[in-house]
Write an enzyme that holds these catalytic residues in place. Sequence first.
Site, PDB file in Angstrom:
ATOM      1  N   CYS A   1       0.814  -1.217   0.000  1.00 27.04           N
ATOM      2  CA  CYS A   1       0.000   0.000   0.000  1.00 27.04           C
ATOM      3  C   CYS A   1       0.848   1.269   0.000  1.00 27.04           C
ATOM      4  CB  CYS A   1      -0.907   0.045   1.237  1.00 27.04           C
ATOM      5  SG  CYS A   1      -2.022  -1.334   1.392  1.00 27.04           S
TER       6      CYS A   1
ATOM      7  N   GLY B   1       1.605   0.021  -5.199  1.00 25.26           N
ATOM      8  CA  GLY B   1       0.374  -0.739  -5.383  1.00 25.26           C
ATOM      9  C   GLY B   1      -0.269  -0.411  -6.704  1.00 25.26           C
TER      10      GLY B   1
ATOM     11  N   ASN C   1      -1.625   1.603   5.505  1.00 29.64           N
ATOM     12  CA  ASN C   1      -0.496   0.854   4.948  1.00 29.64           C
ATOM     13  C   ASN C   1       0.087   0.012   6.065  1.00 29.64           C
ATOM     14  OD1 ASN C   1       1.729  -0.069   3.508  1.00 29.64           O
ATOM     15  ND2 ASN C   1       2.931   1.767   3.876  1.00 29.64           N
ATOM     16  N   GLY C   2       0.092  -1.305   5.880  1.00 28.00           N
ATOM     17  CA  GLY C   2       0.641  -2.189   6.897  1.00 28.00           C
ATOM     18  C   GLY C   2      -0.175  -3.455   7.025  1.00 28.00           C
TER      19      GLY C   2
ATOM     20  N   TYR D   1      14.425  -2.351  -1.747  1.00 25.71           N
ATOM     21  CA  TYR D   1      13.615  -2.589  -2.934  1.00 25.71           C
ATOM     22  C   TYR D   1      12.382  -1.693  -3.079  1.00 25.71           C
ATOM     23  CZ  TYR D   1      10.483  -5.082  -6.157  1.00 25.71           C
ATOM     24  OH  TYR D   1       9.639  -5.396  -7.178  1.00 25.71           O
TER      25      TYR D   1
END
Length: 588
Positions: A92, A118, A192-193, A333
């Site tokens: 996310c 995303g 997000n998570g 990344y």
Amino acid sequence: MSSAAAATTVATHITTAHTTTTTTTTTTPIRLSKHTLFKPISKTQPNTTTLTHKTHPPRSFKNPLSQHFESHPDDQNQNFIISDDDKPREECGVVGIYGDPEASRLCYLALHALQHRGQEGAGIVTAYEGILKSVTGVGLVSEVFNQSKLDQLPGDNAIGHVRYSTAGQSMLKNVQPFVAGYRFGRVGVAHNGNLVNYQSLRAELEENGSIFGTSSDTEVVLHLIAISKQRPFFQRIVEACEKLKGAYSMVFITEDKLVAVRDPYGFRPLVMGKRKNGAIVFASETCALDLIEAEYEREVYPGEVLIVDKEGVQSLCLMPHPEPKSCIFEHIYFSLPNSVVFGKSVYESRRKFGEILATESPVDCDVVIAVPDSGVVAAIGYANKAGVPFQQGLIRSHYVGRTFIEPSQRIRDFGVKLKLSPVRAVLEGKRVVVVDDSIVRGTTSSKIVRLLKEAGAKEVHMRIASPPIIASCYYGVDTPSPKELISNRMSVEEIREFIGSDSLAFLEIDSLKKMLAADSPNFCYACFSGNYPVLPSGIVKKVGDFVDDGLNGSIDSIEGGWIQGSKDQNEKEDFDVNYEGLDSKVPV
């Protein structure tokens, strides 16, 4: 009065770019224990639990070879699902904007800058004249939103979300931001998570009458806010967050406020910026701030709640604040190289990773190339340190869609060839060092090595700018189950034999920590070590199991979005991991 009569109604609106569906559910308030607001920052060090994954016995592997073309019996075209490579995926990205008359358009642009986090769904919620307006949909940001959709989102305040998902047909209803109505108004949230105690929280809520409309752990947060008796609104968020365990960087919107919150460990990034007109902006990465000309102010601190309204910005540290454990893979990344994440330049981190590889794992070579795009900066660092020219030996196609039709005569390594094309003029007769950011299953790496050798490379030496990945992530990253992780099953030499390279070296974890220096204790290395700062319990997200090598597979193979992960960590018995068929027991 019966409990049913006293129930609180929560209306969750899931809006797509084409249709709007409203689902009304009823929840019975839960008696919550007293808690103290304005807690002092705790200096207590977190307990770290080691999860020992089963190591498969060494086996003999051969580099997979097949005929260049293979006929299908029915001679029909095949429809392939094309995904991003054999890599972990960030699930996310979030954005929040307060106090700008073009909030929805700025939010749209910021989400575009976060598209790499995303690509499956996107949404924006704005506040206008006391009403929350929402547009969400499946696809890229540019596919979900157009001029007419943005015209439906007036207002000075907005939140947005981009999402990666493996939830198949249920994905549409899980696209965020979520919007819910409760007795004191309406609230929207973008998250997000991943919550590692999702199962226990949901079970408790359902036992007291809550009805869930999605399989998303984010919906738990809305229910906790709705049943809270705290006032004002931000204290409801605080009470809800004190019940959460795991990773969460969230932005909330109400009729007149914007609230940003980050979990006490700071697993996922969240930054704050400010535009020249005074508008406050929150985003997962600084690259989103750059695009909309917002000046980077600082990170949202772990355990911090920021409330933005007409009075300004109020900062509160209301949750226990242990030693941070930020995700190291953001620098390896996930994040864009032009972002500043956790206070560090992502570009500089990756360049140093490459330099360390060149120093500790040198090899005689003629040219250094990268697996684009995530391996480029580390490859530049390797080449500069080794004194060997960096060249573009692999060209990445950015125009491959989600699906692609393969001809009736099957092409070997079809998915890789669609995305990566070798440059024979760079490779032919050369000893090549190819730098990549990570190896997950190893299947894509073997195909890349084969592509390079077929293009004339004399030798292919793989250098990986991260330590071996041996464990799954439970904090909002899509990683395969441990049994699928090649470094959990094989030694470095066995992996080298499997992918067919002439040599293979990973970045040593001790060297990584040494490079981070004093900041080293503030990062999470669970995927490299199996040491989890917050032990997963109950149900965890099922991720990374619907593609055979990260490049193709059937969408029909997806089996919902959740699986049984482990027993509750508070039980005084063995911690039993049952993650995608892997059985391993470690005393708690």
